[in-house]
Write a protein that holds these residues in place. Structure first.
Motif, PDB file in Angstrom:
ATOM      1  N   PRO A  98       0.829  -1.204   0.000  1.00  0.00           N
ATOM      2  CA  PRO A  98       0.000   0.000   0.000  1.00  0.00           C
ATOM      3  C   PRO A  98       0.871   1.264   0.000  1.00  0.00           C
ATOM      4  O   PRO A  98       2.041   1.214   0.375  1.00  0.00           O
ATOM      5  CB  PRO A  98      -0.775  -0.108   1.315  1.00  0.00           C
ATOM      6  CG  PRO A  98      -0.577  -1.489   1.825  1.00  0.00           C
ATOM      7  CD  PRO A  98       0.648  -2.034   1.200  1.00  0.00           C
ATOM      8  N   ASN A 113       2.248   6.495   3.782  1.00  0.00           N
ATOM      9  CA  ASN A 113       1.379   7.369   4.582  1.00  0.00           C
ATOM     10  C   ASN A 113       1.987   8.759   4.655  1.00  0.00           C
ATOM     11  O   ASN A 113       3.204   8.906   4.756  1.00  0.00           O
ATOM     12  CB  ASN A 113       1.278   6.841   6.017  1.00  0.00           C
ATOM     13  CG  ASN A 113       0.668   5.458   6.077  1.00  0.00           C
ATOM     14  OD1 ASN A 113      -0.500   5.278   5.752  1.00  0.00           O
ATOM     15  ND2 ASN A 113       1.464   4.468   6.482  1.00  0.00           N
ATOM     16  N   PRO A 127       3.861   1.840   5.054  1.00  0.00           N
ATOM     17  CA  PRO A 127       3.139   0.906   5.925  1.00  0.00           C
ATOM     18  C   PRO A 127       4.022  -0.221   6.468  1.00  0.00           C
ATOM     19  O   PRO A 127       3.871  -0.649   7.604  1.00  0.00           O
ATOM     20  CB  PRO A 127       2.052   0.337   5.009  1.00  0.00           C
ATOM     21  CG  PRO A 127       1.818   1.405   4.003  1.00  0.00           C
ATOM     22  CD  PRO A 127       3.149   2.064   3.792  1.00  0.00           C
ATOM     23  N   VAL A 177      -7.624   2.382  15.215  1.00  0.00           N
ATOM     24  CA  VAL A 177      -7.903   1.358  14.204  1.00  0.00           C
ATOM     25  C   VAL A 177      -9.364   1.436  13.736  1.00  0.00           C
ATOM     26  O   VAL A 177     -10.282   1.549  14.549  1.00  0.00           O
ATOM     27  CB  VAL A 177      -7.608  -0.046  14.786  1.00  0.00           C
ATOM     28  CG1 VAL A 177      -7.939  -1.139  13.776  1.00  0.00           C
ATOM     29  CG2 VAL A 177      -6.156  -0.132  15.237  1.00  0.00           C
ATOM     30  N   HIS A 196     -10.141  -0.674  10.680  1.00  0.00           N
ATOM     31  CA  HIS A 196     -10.399  -1.813   9.817  1.00  0.00           C
ATOM     32  C   HIS A 196      -9.136  -2.666   9.748  1.00  0.00           C
ATOM     33  O   HIS A 196      -8.034  -2.127   9.631  1.00  0.00           O
ATOM     34  CB  HIS A 196     -10.758  -1.255   8.431  1.00  0.00           C
ATOM     35  CG  HIS A 196     -11.090  -2.300   7.431  1.00  0.00           C
ATOM     36  ND1 HIS A 196     -12.115  -3.195   7.611  1.00  0.00           N
ATOM     37  CD2 HIS A 196     -10.528  -2.590   6.235  1.00  0.00           C
ATOM     38  CE1 HIS A 196     -12.163  -4.001   6.565  1.00  0.00           C
ATOM     39  NE2 HIS A 196     -11.218  -3.653   5.719  1.00  0.00           N
ATOM     40  N   GLU A 246      -7.292  -6.078   7.856  1.00  0.00           N
ATOM     41  CA  GLU A 246      -7.351  -7.070   6.783  1.00  0.00           C
ATOM     42  C   GLU A 246      -6.308  -8.157   7.046  1.00  0.00           C
ATOM     43  O   GLU A 246      -5.105  -7.873   7.055  1.00  0.00           O
ATOM     44  CB  GLU A 246      -7.071  -6.417   5.429  1.00  0.00           C
ATOM     45  CG  GLU A 246      -8.144  -5.443   4.999  1.00  0.00           C
ATOM     46  CD  GLU A 246      -7.780  -4.720   3.707  1.00  0.00           C
ATOM     47  OE1 GLU A 246      -8.628  -4.695   2.808  1.00  0.00           O
ATOM     48  OE2 GLU A 246      -6.669  -4.184   3.611  1.00  0.00           O
ATOM     49  N   LEU A 289      -2.916  -6.041   7.251  1.00  0.00           N
ATOM     50  CA  LEU A 289      -2.995  -4.599   7.005  1.00  0.00           C
ATOM     51  C   LEU A 289      -3.955  -3.992   8.017  1.00  0.00           C
ATOM     52  O   LEU A 289      -5.090  -4.456   8.163  1.00  0.00           O
ATOM     53  CB  LEU A 289      -3.510  -4.302   5.602  1.00  0.00           C
ATOM     54  CG  LEU A 289      -2.605  -4.674   4.433  1.00  0.00           C
ATOM     55  CD1 LEU A 289      -3.236  -4.233   3.120  1.00  0.00           C
ATOM     56  CD2 LEU A 289      -1.223  -4.046   4.590  1.00  0.00           C
ATOM     57  N   HIS A 321      -5.816  -0.518   9.015  1.00  0.00           N
ATOM     58  CA  HIS A 321      -6.154   0.823   8.528  1.00  0.00           C
ATOM     59  C   HIS A 321      -6.800   1.611   9.650  1.00  0.00           C
ATOM     60  O   HIS A 321      -7.588   1.065  10.421  1.00  0.00           O
ATOM     61  CB  HIS A 321      -7.151   0.747   7.369  1.00  0.00           C
ATOM     62  CG  HIS A 321      -6.710  -0.134   6.247  1.00  0.00           C
ATOM     63  ND1 HIS A 321      -5.830   0.292   5.287  1.00  0.00           N
ATOM     64  CD2 HIS A 321      -7.006  -1.422   5.951  1.00  0.00           C
ATOM     65  CE1 HIS A 321      -5.624  -0.698   4.423  1.00  0.00           C
ATOM     66  NE2 HIS A 321      -6.319  -1.749   4.804  1.00  0.00           N
ATOM     67  N   ARG A 381      -6.689   5.909  11.646  1.00  0.00           N
ATOM     68  CA  ARG A 381      -6.430   7.348  11.578  1.00  0.00           C
ATOM     69  C   ARG A 381      -5.423   7.755  12.639  1.00  0.00           C
ATOM     70  O   ARG A 381      -5.398   7.190  13.739  1.00  0.00           O
ATOM     71  CB  ARG A 381      -7.726   8.120  11.832  1.00  0.00           C
ATOM     72  CG  ARG A 381      -8.695   8.126  10.657  1.00  0.00           C
ATOM     73  CD  ARG A 381     -10.096   8.397  11.118  1.00  0.00           C
ATOM     74  NE  ARG A 381     -10.610   7.299  11.940  1.00  0.00           N
ATOM     75  CZ  ARG A 381     -10.884   7.380  13.232  1.00  0.00           C
ATOM     76  NH1 ARG A 381     -10.746   8.512  13.872  1.00  0.00           N
ATOM     77  NH2 ARG A 381     -11.317   6.323  13.887  1.00  0.00           N
ATOM     78  N   ALA A 404      -5.533   9.618   7.466  1.00  0.00           N
ATOM     79  CA  ALA A 404      -5.579   8.168   7.264  1.00  0.00           C
ATOM     80  C   ALA A 404      -4.176   7.577   7.404  1.00  0.00           C
ATOM     81  O   ALA A 404      -3.189   8.204   7.021  1.00  0.00           O
ATOM     82  CB  ALA A 404      -6.136   7.868   5.886  1.00  0.00           C
ATOM     83  N   THR A 428      -2.091   3.609   7.263  1.00  0.00           N
ATOM     84  CA  THR A 428      -2.130   2.159   7.060  1.00  0.00           C
ATOM     85  C   THR A 428      -0.810   1.551   7.527  1.00  0.00           C
ATOM     86  O   THR A 428       0.254   2.132   7.303  1.00  0.00           O
ATOM     87  CB  THR A 428      -2.354   1.831   5.569  1.00  0.00           C
ATOM     88  OG1 THR A 428      -3.643   2.306   5.189  1.00  0.00           O
ATOM     89  CG2 THR A 428      -2.291   0.340   5.301  1.00  0.00           C
ATOM     90  N   ARG A 452       1.436  -2.181   7.766  1.00  0.00           N
ATOM     91  CA  ARG A 452       1.529  -3.591   7.388  1.00  0.00           C
ATOM     92  C   ARG A 452       2.346  -4.320   8.450  1.00  0.00           C
ATOM     93  O   ARG A 452       3.521  -4.014   8.654  1.00  0.00           O
ATOM     94  CB  ARG A 452       2.194  -3.738   6.028  1.00  0.00           C
ATOM     95  CG  ARG A 452       2.415  -5.209   5.694  1.00  0.00           C
ATOM     96  CD  ARG A 452       2.250  -5.475   4.250  1.00  0.00           C
ATOM     97  NE  ARG A 452       3.523  -5.358   3.578  1.00  0.00           N
ATOM     98  CZ  ARG A 452       3.642  -5.101   2.288  1.00  0.00           C
ATOM     99  NH1 ARG A 452       2.588  -4.896   1.550  1.00  0.00           N
ATOM    100  NH2 ARG A 452       4.826  -5.040   1.745  1.00  0.00           N
TER     101      ARG A 452
END
Ligand SMILES: Nc1ncnc2c1ncn2[C@@H]1O[C@H](COP(=O)(O)OP(=O)(O)OP(=O)(O)O)[C@@H](O)[C@H]1O
Ligand SMILES: [Mg+2]
Length: 358
Positions: free
Chosen positions: A237, A240, A282, A299, A301, A303, A310, A312, A314, A319, A321, A323
């Motif tokens: 991704p 940031n 990330p 946090v 979200h 994945e 991952l 995701h 703020r 925003a 992200t 990893r």
């Protein structure tokens, strides 16, 4: 083989300037990838090198000879397009031989070149087939064979893999690289796919809106992006970006959530209070393990991708992200504090968008 020199080249269509003074010296035998989003002028630049479009100003030289006024056929280049359009009624052999025959090359030499190219491309068994009896990858190889037999000084590729399915693309990518290592023909390859670019290119020309935003090796471009555009375009991704302010001591950055991060080395050459954009990838963030400083992530979200996770969320209103390696079970709505090694932080000027050297 030849070097290609592009000096301050511009291109206007009517009143609109599309290419704004691009310069790049391509070395003999080098594999250069022109990378950028749709509409940034990649194909136009390639067509200028090929002579399919006339340049408005500047100079293009191939093998030390200025080619501005030369027809495509006189430039000793071969171009592979996205729509490689083989002649459907001709066999593989005739498809490859055709271009040489119309140049009135002796039949024995045509035969030698076609068989040599077929050998390199593993098409020897398929020379009697028609294109419709071939797979997509085999057709793409015939299209490349058509170029190889010309023994050009320079190969130009315009997104030649974009019609292939994902698996075949990876395979063809490796074959093109292998072919290059064998033939060492100076190559210029256009793509909007950053993975293709990173794996194929000795160097990349990252294009932004008709200009070269950065020219460098794949690792240089990843590790030291010259500006916000390149930083955001290379990496997935994407990097940031957080708005930050240089702290009073000049060695730390204050983030909008009240936390701060240390800068590497002697800090940033800037006065306290200077606003900067902090860039962090990330993959360079990790839970901060109880350190005092860090970046606070709320946090939203998560994945689970198997090999990594991952997260995701703020940081303040921005925003962010992350990893993380392996499967990490992190609750939605959790707040985690993250750390990035200082040497992995990137700083950019919010006005000029340029990288600030630390
Ligand atoms: N012959 C032309 N006349 C006028 N405008 C043109 C012409 N050819 C290209 N353009 C414009 O120049 C810009 C760059 O086009 P180009 O085809 O070089 O982009 P690209 O980077 O190759 O994009 P893509 O990834 O979609 O192929 C676009 O805005 C396009 O509309
Ligand atoms: Mg294009």
């Amino acid at each position: 083989m030849a070097d290609v020199s592009i000096r301050n080249v511009t291109k206007r269509f009517g009143k609109t300037e599309i290419i704004h003074g691009v310069s790049c010296d391509i070395r003999e035998g080098e594999f250069i990838v022109i990378l950028g989003p749709s509409g940034c002028g990649k194909s136009t630049l390639l067509r200028l090198i090929a002579g399919l479009e006339e340049i408005t100003s500047g100079e293009i030289a191939i093998d030390g000879r200025v080619v501005n006024r030369l027809e495509p056929a006189q430039r000793d280049i071969a171009m592979v397009f996205q729509n490689y359009a083989l002649y459907p009624h001709m066999t593989v052999y005739r498809n490859m031989a055709y271009g040489l025959k119309i140049r009135r090359m002796p039949a024995a030499e045509v035969d030698r070149r076609v068989r040599a190219a077929a050998g390199i491309l593993e098409l020897s068994e398929l020379l009697d087939r028609k294109p419709r009896q071939l797979s997509g990858g085999q057709r793409q190889r015939v299209a490349m064979g058509r170029c190889i037999v010309r023994e050009p000084k320079v190969f130009l590729f315009d997104e030649p893999l974009s019609n292939l399915d994902a698996k075949l693309r990876v395979q063809m990518r490796m074959e093109i690289r292998k072919l290059h290592e064998e033939l060492k023909i100076t190559s210029i390859f256009v793509t909007h796919d950053q993975v293709e670019a990173m794996t194929l290119g000795d160097r990349l020309v990252v294009m932004d809106n008709g200009a070269a935003a950065q020219i460098g090796t794949p690792l240089e471009v990843y590790e030291r992006p010259a500006n916000l555009f390149v930083a955001g375009f290379i990496g997935s991704p994407a990097m940031n970006f957080l708005q930050a302010e240089v702290a009073a001591d000049g060695r730390r950055l204050v983030l909008p959530d009240g936390l701060d991060v240390a800068l590497p080395g002697a800090g940033v050459p800037a006065r306290a209070g200077r606003r900067v954009i902090l860039g962090v990838r990330p993959e360079h963030l990790e839970p901060n393990g109880g350190r005092a400083d860090g970046i606070r992530l709320a946090v939203d979200h998560v994945e689970l991708l198997g090999a990594d996770t991952l997260v995701h969320g703020r940081c303040g209103s921005m925003a962010l992200t992350v990893r993380l390696a392996d499967v990490q079970r992190i609750d939605k709505h959790a707040v985690i504090v993250l750390h990035a090694p200082p040497e992995k932080l990137h700083l950019f000027d919010p006005e000029t968008k340029a990288r600030i050297e630390k």
